[in-house]
Design an enzyme around this catalytic site. Structure first.
Site, PDB file in Angstrom:
ATOM      1  N   ASP A 777       0.850  -1.203   0.000  1.00 41.52           N
ATOM      2  CA  ASP A 777       0.000   0.000   0.000  1.00 41.52           C
ATOM      3  C   ASP A 777       0.874   1.238   0.000  1.00 41.52           C
ATOM      4  OD1 ASP A 777      -2.184   1.633  -0.006  1.00 41.52           O
ATOM      5  OD2 ASP A 777      -2.743   1.307   2.084  1.00 41.52           O
ATOM      6  N   ASN A 782       0.842   7.280   2.938  1.00 42.32           N
ATOM      7  CA  ASN A 782       1.531   6.381   3.862  1.00 42.32           C
ATOM      8  C   ASN A 782       3.006   6.741   4.023  1.00 42.32           C
ATOM      9  OD1 ASN A 782      -0.578   4.749   4.711  1.00 42.32           O
ATOM     10  ND2 ASN A 782      -0.454   3.443   2.913  1.00 42.32           N
TER      11      ASN A 782
END
EC number: 2.7.10.1
Length: 976
Positions: A777, A782
């Protein structure tokens, strides 16, 4: 006529002025007129070697004399019509040239004599009628039709004594005979007749007509013949066959002409006298004209022997009501063509009648046979068989036809000896039920208070043949009850028949248990439905899963993942709960959250450190608790690196699990880029900022994908060096740190920053890959930023509510970040190091678009998936250097094997970033110890960067190797 005096004067001028760049021709002037059959000379003065040209063609037939010095003389003896035209003197080195037009005056021929009177021009082109005047005194040159008729309305031309008549945009209606007319010495003069022919030009590539289907079937040894035709408005057309490699057929071509309209037809016939299995393949017919090429394929399949394959068949078991019609159909592929189609019933061949209609259809090698059974009777139930034969194969297909008949009560009797009897027949075999009521001669089953008798009933199936009617008998013992009326009801396939029995005595049956039973069943059904709904709601809740996966082994394209629950946990990571003071929530998801906290005594009793603590919400289940523990084990397994959010400690005993990690003061990279858009300075590689991005506005729907904004923006405009340097002073306090963070967050952003972010993330991903860890991901949301604009890779996991995040799309029973996923992850659920490289390419696009959403304006739907399959890739973002877009594009290679590794990406970006940025990064990395160990404290030369480091040796294994210090005695460097 000789021109020696003039030439001598010009030569003197050229000698005096030797610096002229273009050659000079004498006699001077644009044109020269000489009598027919006279001699003339042309002199060219130039500093370099020259060549003479006539009508833009090299001189080959005329005498050319090269003299000493800077002069070339062209001499022409007995000038004739062929010597009329433009002469050019061209320098070989520079290409510079000068020109003069020579008229060869012919009193008897006012226009140059020529042998070319037929002119062919393509439709739409500009063509020239070469009626060149021999006398420059000719006036009023124009174009006329030979027969004196007016010129076509749309004909436009320009006339010149030196070039002739130029007709623009030739059309088909311009065809005909033309003559040039002028005035010379007050007399009208005419040229010879010119016949203009206009050649039609096609407006599209040629059409192709195949003489056979696009799929041809043959068996070994048969002859192959393929025909292909095309047509065109003119004869400039070609048609040819392309055969598979190794096949050498013979090709015969022929052509013919159609007159109305004029059409040229070409045909190519490909032949093979005896085919083999190697002759199978894709044959292509190509037709070519001026507008392009058209191709049509023909697939040739060669078989060892003939075949018949059924491709579609109706349901082999059919049920139909009596009196209705039914069609049975079989579709098959066959070669060679079947010579027999037949239908049979119970072994007897059927003929085509009004009751049995047989039809057949053929399309290429596909054949369809259909049997229509009209107004079926019960007696026509049974097995129908279709048979097909050709030279090499035979197939059969059977159908079971059941004709549904209404149930009938064929006999009934009683009461006799305390019993009543009822016999029914039909297809399907009927079911018999008994009802009783206290009203005489009434249908009990229609009454609200009717009661079904289920006790003392004996039902026996008398006959149940595979086809046709079945019979059933039911007996009811009435000795224990007294009724007014009994009803025998026979039902089959929705049809009902009945018969009534009258009983002498009437006893109302006891109905005590009926309401209780109904109530019990209803309550049970409601409880079951509630349980199903609750179970469904529970299953639909998003489950927390750690995205990072550690690989144990690789076998081809199959990855074996380590079960994180099986990883060991070192209790040296434990940190006392009572030494944590929680602050505001940084991020929250369905089952967990991340909270800012202050840790007392993390590395030394009197130290205070700002950390981030990940924890579960009370609503979390056992699976989420196990997943958080797995994340803790994975982080402890990976070890520390400057570009990942490192583990500082944990609390796993005496309460809920707490995971303590580094605190990143600037939040996630995505929102950082969006906040800094208005302060962005675009720079070319290696240069200072020169362009401020004042046009871009913040996106109205900036998502808080991770941490919330920590500090307010403060505008700062500094140079690229000063902007990155940290404040240095004699002392350093918490207020200094806050002030420094506020200042740095407000500083401008430039291309070097974007390259630095890209470089740091690549270094972090290279580290994860070296640990056999797949992220799954990777996106700007992130990536976290801390002081010094150090980028750190993280996994928000439970700290993000993906059900409300538009970046996560429902696919199957999961929510996935589809726009960041590689094709193999989307369509095959395969996650590898190469799929992380694809996601990194999307992350680069986010960085150099300053936080824009990838694939802008494209919803994730079937069209999006189709475009990804077909190879669609995003264009370069607005602020990306071409070198970085090349890296992005290589990350998006459709073949995962061809994507660069993260180590290769690091090498490529290192070539783009400045030396100062490299030095800063190496400085940070070199100050990151490789293993736990003691460190001397020096308060005058070091200071803490949030939770990225500490002042002294820590008892936690990872924290001791995760301290980052800036030496106050060292020169000031920009912080990456």
């Amino acid at each position: 006529m000789e021109y020696h005096c003039v030439l001598f004067t010009v030569l003197l001028q050229l000698i005096i002025q030797p610096g002229r760049s273009r050659p000079t021709i004498t006699p001077e002037g644009p044109r020269l007129t000489v009598p027919l059959y006279s001699n003339f000379s042309l002199h060219c003065q130039s500093n370099s070697t020259v060549r003479w040209q006539h009508e833009n063609r090299p001189m080959r037939t005329l005498k050319e004399e090269q003299r000493q010095g800077q002069q070339t003389i062209l001499k022409v003896n007995r000038a004739g019509p062929q010597h009329l035209g433009k002469y050019s003197c061209r320098e070989e080195k520079t290409g510079e040239k000068s020109s003069i037009y020579v008229y060869v005056k012919d009193p008897e021929n006012p226009f140059r004599r020529t042998i070319v009177f037929d002119i062919v021009a393509a439709e739409g082109d500009t063509t020239v009628i070469p009626c060149l005047a021999t006398d420059p005194d000719m006036k009023n040159l124009n174009l006329q039709k030979c027969d004196g008729q007016p010129l076509p309305n749309s004909l436009r031309y320009s006339a010149s004594l030196e070039t002739g008549v130029s007709v623009e945009k030739v059309r088909k209606e311009f065809e005909g005979c033309y003559v040039c007319v002028g005035t010379l010495d007050a007399a009208t003069v005419k040229s010879g007749r010119y016949q203009l022919t206009v050649r039609l030009v096609p407006d599209a590539p040629p059409p192709i007509t195949l003489g056979q289907p696009q799929r041809v079937l043959l068996t070994q040894g048969e002859k192959l013949s393929l025909s292909c035709s095309t047509s065109n408005v003119n004869s400039d057309i070609a048609v040819k066959w392309k055969a598979p490699n190794g096949v050498n057929p013979s090709v015969h071509q022929n052509s013919h002409l159609l007159t109305e309209p004029i059409t040229h037809v070409r045909t190519a016939i490909l032949s093979l006298s005896s085919v083999t299995m190697q002759d199978a393949g894709n044959y292509s017919c190509e037709a070519i004209n001026e507008k392009g090429t058209t191709a049509k394929p023909v697939w040739v399949n060669i078989y060892e022997k003939g075949f018949i394959n059924i491709t579609s068949v109706d349901n082999s078991t059919r049920r139909v009501r009596a009196g209705e019609s039914l069609s049975l159909r079989v579709v098959m592929n066959a070669y060679p063509k079947p010579h027999t189609f037949s239908w049979s019933y119970s072994g007897v061949k059927l003929t085509n009648t009004t009751d049995h209609v047989i039809t057949s259809r053929t399309h290429g090698n596909s054949y369809t046979s259909e049997l229509k059974l009209v107004r079926l009777k019960v007696s026509e139930s049974g097995i129908y068989t279709f048979s097909c034969l050709n030279r090499d194969a035979t197939i059969r297909q059977t159908f079971e036809v059941h004709v549904i008949s209404k149930p009938q009560i064929v006999s009934y009797e009683g009461p006799i000896d305390g019993q009543v009897r009822c016999v029914a027949e039909g297809y399907p075999t009927p079911q018999i039920k008994w009802y009783y009521c206290d009203l005489p001669h009434s249908r009990c089953s229609n009454l609200l208070n009717a009661t079904q008798e289920e006790e003392d009933v004996v039902t026996v199936t008398m006959t149940n043949p595979p086809f046709g009617k079945g019979a059933v008998e039911s007996r009811l013992n009435i000795t224990k009850n007294n009724y007014a009326t009994l009803e025998c009801v026979a039902s089959a396939n929705g049809e009902i028949v009945y018969t009534l029995f009258s009983i002498s005595e009437n006893t109302v049956p006891h109905e005590l248990f009926t309401p209780l039973l109904i109530g019990f069943v209803a309550a049970a059904v409601i409880l079951v439905l509630i349980l199903i709904v609750l179970t469904y709601k529970y299953m639909q809740k998003p489950k927390y899963q750690i995205q990072w996966k550690v690989i144990e082994g690789i076998h081809g394209n199959n990855y074996v993942y380590i079960d994180p629950t099986q990883l060991p946990y070192d209790h040296q990571w434990e940190f006392p709960r009572d030494k944590l003071r929680f602050g505001k929530t940084l991020g929250s998801g369905a089952f967990g959250k991340v909270v800012e906290a202050t840790a007392y005594g993390m590395s030394k009793a009197d130290t205070v450190m700002t950390v981030a603590v990940k924890m579960l919400k009370p609503s979390a289940h056992a699976t989420e608790k196990e997943a958080l523990m797995s994340e803790l084990k994975v982080l402890s397994y990976l070890g520390n690196h400057i570009n990942i959010v490192n583990l500082l400690g944990a609390c796993t005993v005496g309460g809920p699990t707490l995971v303590i990690t580094e605190y990143c003061c600037f939040g996630d990279l995505l929102n950082f880029l969006r906040r800094r858009r208005v302060y962005f300075y675009y720079t070319t590689l290696g240069e200072d900022a020169y362009y401020r991005n004042v046009m871009m506005q913040s996106e109205p729907n900036d998502s808080r994908n991770g941490y919330m904004t920590m500090k307010p923006s403060v505008l700062g405009i500094l140079s690229s060096e000063n902007r990155r340097s940290l404040n240095k002073g004699d002392s350093y306090s918490d207020s200094d740190a806050v002030s420094e963070i506020l200042q740095e967050d407000g500083l401008t952003l430039d291309t070097e920053d974007l390259l630095s972010f890209s470089y740091q993330v690549a270094k972090g991903m290279d580290f994860l890959a070296s640990k056999n860890c797949i992220h799954r991901d990777l996106a700007a949301r992130n990536i976290l930023l801390t002081q010094g604009r150090v980028a750190k890779i993280c996994d928000f996991g439970l700290a993000r509510d993906i059900t409300t995040d538009s970046n996560y799309v429902v696919k199957g029973n999961a929510r996935l970040p589809v726009k960041w996923m590689s094709p193999e992850s989307i369509f095959e659920c395969v996650y590898t190091f190469e799929s992380d490289v694809w996601s990194y390419g999307i992350l680069l696009w986010e960085i150099f678009s300053l936080g824009s959403s990838p694939y802008p304006g494209m919803p994730v739907d079937s069209k999006f998936y189709k475009m990804i399959k077909e190879g669609y890739r995003m264009e370069s973002p607005e602020f990306s250097p071409s070198e970085m877009y090349d890296i992005m594009h290589s990350c998006w290679d459709a073949d995962p094997v061809k994507r660069p590794s993260f180590s290769k990406i690091v090498e490529k970006i290192e070539q783009q970033i400045s030396d100062s940025t490299k030095h800063i990064y190496l400085n940070f990395s070199s100050r990151l110890p490789a293993a736990p160990g003691p460190r001397e404290e020096s308060s005058s030369h070091v200071h803490r960067l949030n939770s990225v480091g500490s002042h002294s040796t820590a008892t936690q294994p990872l924290l001791s190797s995760n301290d980052v210090f800036l030496d106050r005695s060292s020169p000031s460097h920009p912080v990456v």
